[in-house]
Design an enzyme around this catalytic site. Structure first.
Site, PDB file in Angstrom:
ATOM      1  NE  ARG A 174      -3.752  -2.232  -0.024  1.00  0.00           N
ATOM      2  CZ  ARG A 174      -3.351  -3.837  -0.649  1.00  0.00           C
ATOM      3  NH1 ARG A 174      -2.400  -3.698  -1.379  1.00  0.00           N
ATOM      4  NH2 ARG A 174      -4.175  -4.792  -0.451  1.00  0.00           N
ATOM      5  CB  SER A 223      -9.456  -1.260   4.042  1.00  0.00           C
ATOM      6  OG  SER A 223     -10.046  -2.679   3.179  1.00  0.00           O
ATOM      7  CD  GLU A 293      -5.509  -0.142   3.315  1.00  0.00           C
ATOM      8  OE1 GLU A 293      -6.101  -0.062   1.875  1.00  0.00           O
ATOM      9  OE2 GLU A 293      -5.172  -0.991   3.917  1.00  0.00           O
TER      10      GLU A 293
END
Length: 301
Positions: A174, A223, A293
């Site tokens: 990520r 998320s 995130e």
């Protein structure tokens, strides 16, 4: 948020809007305004604007706003949103697609299906645009952008247009090394030959799994926390007793505990504060410090 940039801003052929509300443009449907919102007509328009813009002015790209908390005080500087001119996907050869930075994951995967290109089905499940996928190394169901990206065309904050290879982007989980203020205007993805029916079946499987496990029909941001090494964020949140936890109009989803929800009246401050409370409880329960995130941008009110 009051407008503080000195006028005149560089001339554009696209649309430049002062004090543009961002809440309608993000999935949480909360948050303040952009000091300026720029929707460029094409790559040349974007490049010329950034080259002429005072280097001290911050620039933030905005895709579908799915993985984002815009704070209630709004976003200073210029928010760049790529519209229809950047939402084009074209086949280059039997296994390769060139995708505009504003193209959605659904458009990319559907075009790949029609062209008999497998390997990018996972993009069907990520609620965002190509620019965000490239920046965050978007991934789902065992695949990541780093597995399919050949190169990306980027306009740097200086206005310079550069092409970055997969290796240049230094992908990790990520994360990429894409410079701040840079805007991804296109990306080239490479898959492998596959039968359209098989591709569609995999897309259907992914869509069904996502529908069954995630609160898709709510005001959410995707998320919330990154999965720690060897752990699942949702399981840690659940074990800390946070399923259904509320703060004002914000709630931890009861369907999937790594999702935060705006139940209808939440401010961005409430959503972010709930996330911090979850992080605190998980740390206390398991000793694991969850990392956000979801991007949090702008200033508090």
């Amino acid at each position: 948020m009051t407008t503080t940039l000195v006028l005149p801003l560089p001339a554009v052929r696209g649309r430049l809007t002062a004090g543009a509300p961002l809440a309608p443009l993000v999935w949480f449907k909360a948050g303040g305004a952009a000091e300026w919102l720029f929707e460029p007509a094409d790559v040349e328009d974007l490049s010329a604007f950034l080259a002429a813009l005072d280097p001290a002015v911050p620039v933030m790209p905005l895709g579908l706003g799915s993985n984002l908390i815009v704070r209630d005080g709004g976003v200073p500087g210029v928010v760049v949103r790529l519209g229809k001119p950047f939402a084009v996907v074209e086949r280059l050869d039997a296994t390769t697609l060139k995708c505009g930075g504003g193209a959605s994951g659904i458009l990319v995967s559907s075009t790949a299906r029609d062209a008999g290109i497998g390997g990018v089905e996972f993009l069907r499940s990520i609620p965002g645009t190509v620019g965000g996928f490239v920046r965050m190394n978007g991934g789902a169901y065992g695949r990541e952008v780093k597995d399919v990206l050949v190169e990306a065309e980027v306009v740097l904050r200086s206005g310079e247009r550069v092409t970055l290879s997969n290796a240049d982007l230094g992908y990790t989980y990520r994360h990429s090394n894409l410079p701040d203020g840079a805007v991804v205007v296109s990306a080239t993805f490479r898959g492998q030959p596959a039968e359209p029916a098989a591709i569609q079946a995999e897309m259907d499987r992914i869509a069904a799994a996502r529908e069954a496990s995630q609160p898709l029909r709510t005001k959410t941001g995707g998320s919330t926390f990154r999965n720690p090494p060897g752990e699942k964020a949702w399981a840690l949140v659940d074990a800390a007793g946070c399923r259904g936890l509320t703060l004002g109009g914000a709630q931890v989803s009861e369907k999937h505990t790594n999702f935060l929800i705006n139940t209808g009246t939440a401010t961005s401050a409430e959503i972010e504060a709930l996330g911090e409370e979850v992080r605190k409880r998980v740390k206390s329960k398991s000793g694991v410090e969850l990392e956000w995130e979801i991007q949090r941008v702008g200033v508090t009110r």
